[in-house]
Design an enzyme around this catalytic site. Structure first.
Site, PDB file in Angstrom:
ATOM      1  N   GLU A   1       0.830  -1.216   0.000  1.00 33.92           N
ATOM      2  CA  GLU A   1       0.000   0.000   0.000  1.00 33.92           C
ATOM      3  C   GLU A   1       0.859   1.259   0.000  1.00 33.92           C
ATOM      4  O   GLU A   1       1.847   1.358   0.724  1.00 33.92           O
ATOM      5  CB  GLU A   1      -0.887  -0.031   1.264  1.00 33.92           C
ATOM      6  CG  GLU A   1      -1.784   1.180   1.388  1.00 33.92           C
ATOM      7  CD  GLU A   1      -2.746   1.049   2.554  1.00 33.92           C
ATOM      8  OE1 GLU A   1      -3.382  -0.020   2.712  1.00 33.92           O
ATOM      9  OE2 GLU A   1      -2.851   2.003   3.337  1.00 33.92           O
TER      10      GLU A   1
ATOM     11  N   ALA B   1     -10.344  10.684   2.862  1.00 32.20           N
ATOM     12  CA  ALA B   1     -11.796  10.722   3.045  1.00 32.20           C
ATOM     13  C   ALA B   1     -12.318  12.111   2.735  1.00 32.20           C
ATOM     14  O   ALA B   1     -11.668  13.114   3.051  1.00 32.20           O
ATOM     15  CB  ALA B   1     -12.156  10.303   4.457  1.00 32.20           C
TER      16      ALA B   1
ATOM     17  N   ARG C   1     -15.455   3.156   4.267  1.00 27.24           N
ATOM     18  CA  ARG C   1     -16.256   4.303   4.688  1.00 27.24           C
ATOM     19  C   ARG C   1     -15.387   5.540   4.783  1.00 27.24           C
ATOM     20  O   ARG C   1     -15.720   6.606   4.299  1.00 27.24           O
ATOM     21  CB  ARG C   1     -16.900   4.038   6.061  1.00 27.24           C
ATOM     22  CG  ARG C   1     -17.789   5.180   6.502  1.00 27.24           C
ATOM     23  CD  ARG C   1     -18.114   5.102   7.979  1.00 27.24           C
ATOM     24  NE  ARG C   1     -16.935   5.405   8.816  1.00 27.24           N
ATOM     25  CZ  ARG C   1     -16.952   5.468  10.122  1.00 27.24           C
ATOM     26  NH1 ARG C   1     -18.082   5.224  10.774  1.00 27.24           N
ATOM     27  NH2 ARG C   1     -15.862   5.750  10.807  1.00 27.24           N
ATOM     28  N   GLY C   2     -14.222   5.382   5.418  1.00 27.18           N
ATOM     29  CA  GLY C   2     -13.359   6.545   5.675  1.00 27.18           C
ATOM     30  C   GLY C   2     -13.786   7.252   6.949  1.00 27.18           C
ATOM     31  O   GLY C   2     -14.782   6.884   7.584  1.00 27.18           O
ATOM     32  N   ASP C   3     -12.995   8.218   7.352  1.00 27.22           N
ATOM     33  CA  ASP C   3     -13.312   9.029   8.544  1.00 27.22           C
ATOM     34  C   ASP C   3     -13.397  10.461   8.095  1.00 27.22           C
ATOM     35  O   ASP C   3     -12.506  10.949   7.397  1.00 27.22           O
ATOM     36  CB  ASP C   3     -12.189   8.889   9.582  1.00 27.22           C
ATOM     37  CG  ASP C   3     -12.121   7.478  10.130  1.00 27.22           C
ATOM     38  OD1 ASP C   3     -13.164   6.974  10.577  1.00 27.22           O
ATOM     39  OD2 ASP C   3     -11.031   6.880  10.081  1.00 27.22           O
TER      40      ASP C   3
ATOM     41  N   ALA D   1     -19.591   1.472   4.892  1.00 24.27           N
ATOM     42  CA  ALA D   1     -18.930   0.852   3.730  1.00 24.27           C
ATOM     43  C   ALA D   1     -19.808  -0.199   3.049  1.00 24.27           C
ATOM     44  O   ALA D   1     -19.713  -0.388   1.837  1.00 24.27           O
ATOM     45  CB  ALA D   1     -17.601   0.233   4.169  1.00 24.27           C
TER      46      ALA D   1
ATOM     47  N   HIS E   1     -13.245  -2.438  15.441  1.00 26.86           N
ATOM     48  CA  HIS E   1     -13.155  -1.041  15.005  1.00 26.86           C
ATOM     49  C   HIS E   1     -13.366  -0.112  16.211  1.00 26.86           C
ATOM     50  O   HIS E   1     -14.244  -0.361  17.040  1.00 26.86           O
ATOM     51  CB  HIS E   1     -14.216  -0.768  13.926  1.00 26.86           C
ATOM     52  CG  HIS E   1     -14.123   0.601  13.336  1.00 26.86           C
ATOM     53  ND1 HIS E   1     -14.849   1.666  13.825  1.00 26.86           N
ATOM     54  CD2 HIS E   1     -13.360   1.090  12.331  1.00 26.86           C
ATOM     55  CE1 HIS E   1     -14.535   2.755  13.115  1.00 26.86           C
ATOM     56  NE2 HIS E   1     -13.650   2.432  12.210  1.00 26.86           N
TER      57      HIS E   1
ATOM     58  N   GLN F   1       5.475   7.817  15.988  1.00 34.41           N
ATOM     59  CA  GLN F   1       4.476   7.854  14.921  1.00 34.41           C
ATOM     60  C   GLN F   1       3.566   6.615  15.001  1.00 34.41           C
ATOM     61  O   GLN F   1       2.346   6.711  14.862  1.00 34.41           O
ATOM     62  CB  GLN F   1       5.193   7.895  13.568  1.00 34.41           C
ATOM     63  CG  GLN F   1       4.260   8.201  12.424  1.00 34.41           C
ATOM     64  CD  GLN F   1       4.919   7.931  11.077  1.00 34.41           C
ATOM     65  OE1 GLN F   1       5.800   7.077  10.956  1.00 34.41           O
ATOM     66  NE2 GLN F   1       4.510   8.654  10.073  1.00 34.41           N
TER      67      GLN F   1
ATOM     68  N   HIS G   1      -0.613  -7.948   3.342  1.00 37.99           N
ATOM     69  CA  HIS G   1      -0.740  -6.623   2.720  1.00 37.99           C
ATOM     70  C   HIS G   1       0.112  -5.673   3.561  1.00 37.99           C
ATOM     71  O   HIS G   1      -0.139  -5.512   4.760  1.00 37.99           O
ATOM     72  CB  HIS G   1      -2.219  -6.186   2.746  1.00 37.99           C
ATOM     73  CG  HIS G   1      -2.453  -4.785   2.246  1.00 37.99           C
ATOM     74  ND1 HIS G   1      -2.609  -4.481   0.908  1.00 37.99           N
ATOM     75  CD2 HIS G   1      -2.589  -3.607   2.912  1.00 37.99           C
ATOM     76  CE1 HIS G   1      -2.829  -3.173   0.768  1.00 37.99           C
ATOM     77  NE2 HIS G   1      -2.809  -2.617   1.973  1.00 37.99           N
TER      78      HIS G   1
END
Ligand code: FAD
Length: 281
Positions: free
Chosen positions: A14, A48, A103-105, A119, A145, A208, A262
């Site tokens: 990714e 998003a 969905r995203g935030d 989503a 989640h 981080q 992934h």
């Protein structure tokens, strides 16, 4: 034999869309180093609310043109159906057939919830609009989640995405392999047999990672947190220790039939390459 063993092991990397020319030049180098491993696909995140819409598109098309499949992430929060329809058309026109549907935030300060709430509604919409053209990946949360009412409801919500037509899932990253094993057991018991690919976050620095994990609800186990804290600013020790921990995690997952990995590469090649060199495939 676990049902996940019936799926081939697929590897994907990714990226996020670069924010500057320097970032774009770096990504070209990172891409070519990782492309040498012949992953099944690269994926590119999406801000998003559509903040990276053009950059995500551009990055995905560039990667796909170089020969290895690219899958855009697409988040539906604050989006309209017309918006999503147009994005899907653009990707289809470019021959892009994999998508990571999320969905995203909502970014802070952004109010409009748009025409999608979750989503599963996006997955349903993609299927309605484009039939089986897209191979749809969705997100899974072995550690639950962070906004979920509880684990059971979260799992039901995950199943809604599968029932709506998701072909595969990629998990949020985790460092407790057990959370993944229990999650795939629950999938098996509930008749979910799509591949659930573990999302892997290499450990390269502490602050981080800690911030990220707080935001996305990924647990850094106490023993791991304490060890990382002990290294202080000693970056090379953190990296050596992180490599050891994440290599062991990946090896254990693959030995127990995870259908691939992934990698959240953070647009760096070295940490992912080092892990993959260590594990016996
Ligand atoms: P959903 O599956 O919709 O779930 C969100 C929450 O709502 C959960 O608590 C769930 O239990 C609940 N819920 C779901 N459906 C229902 C329903 N029908 N009724 C009631 N409650 C429900 N974010 C980005 O902005 N861009 C990216 O590119 C991106 N890439 C990601 C890639 C991966 C592999 C992962 C794991 C996450 C990624 N994220 C990305 C983060 C993701 O957008 C957030 O975790 C977000 O909070 C949830 O997205 P989701 O698709 O899992 O949402």
């Amino acid at each position: 034999m676990h049902s996940q063993a019936n799926h081939p092991q697929l590897f994907s990397f990714e990226f996020y869309p670069p924010k500057s020319e320097e970032g774009a030049a770096n990504l070209q180098v990172v891409h070519s180093k990782l492309a040498a491993l012949k992953p099944d696909f690269f994926s590119v995140t999406f801000g998003a609310g559509g903040s990276t819409r053009d950059k995500t598109f551009q990055t995905v098309v560039e990667i796909q043109t170089k020969g290895i499949a690219a899958a855009p992430h697409l988040s539906c929060v604050a989006s309209t159906k017309d918006n999503i329809r147009a994005i899907l058309k653009d990707y289809r026109d470019e021959g892009i057939s994999k998508i990571v549907a999320l969905r995203g935030d909502l970014p802070s300060g952004m109010m409009s919830a748009g025409e999608f709430r979750y989503a599963n509604e996006l997955v349903e919409f993609i299927r309605q609009e484009t039939g089986n053209y897209f191979q749809i990946h969705v997100a899974a949360y072995p550690e639950v989640h962070p906004q979920a009412v509880n684990g059971r409801e979260d799992f039901k919500n995950f199943k809604r995405k599968v029932d709506a037509g998701a072909n595969a899932a990629i998990t949020q990253y985790f460092y407790n392999a057990e959370s993944y094993f229990y999650f795939v057991d629950a999938c098996e018991k509930n008749g979910i047999d799509i591949p659930i690919v573990p999302g892997i976050m290499p450990i390269t620095q502490y602050s981080q990672l800690f911030r990220f994990s707080e935001m996305c609800g990924a647990d850094i186990p106490r023993w791991l947190r304490k060890r990382l804290e002990d290294f202080g600013d000693d970056r090379s020790s953190i990296q050596a220790f992180g490599l050891d921990v994440v290599t062991n995690l990946c090896q254990r997952l693959l030995d127990n039939n995870a259908p691939g990995l992934h990698f959240y590469t953070m647009n760096q090649s070295a940490p992912t390459l080092a892990i993959l060199e260590n594990i016996s495939l």
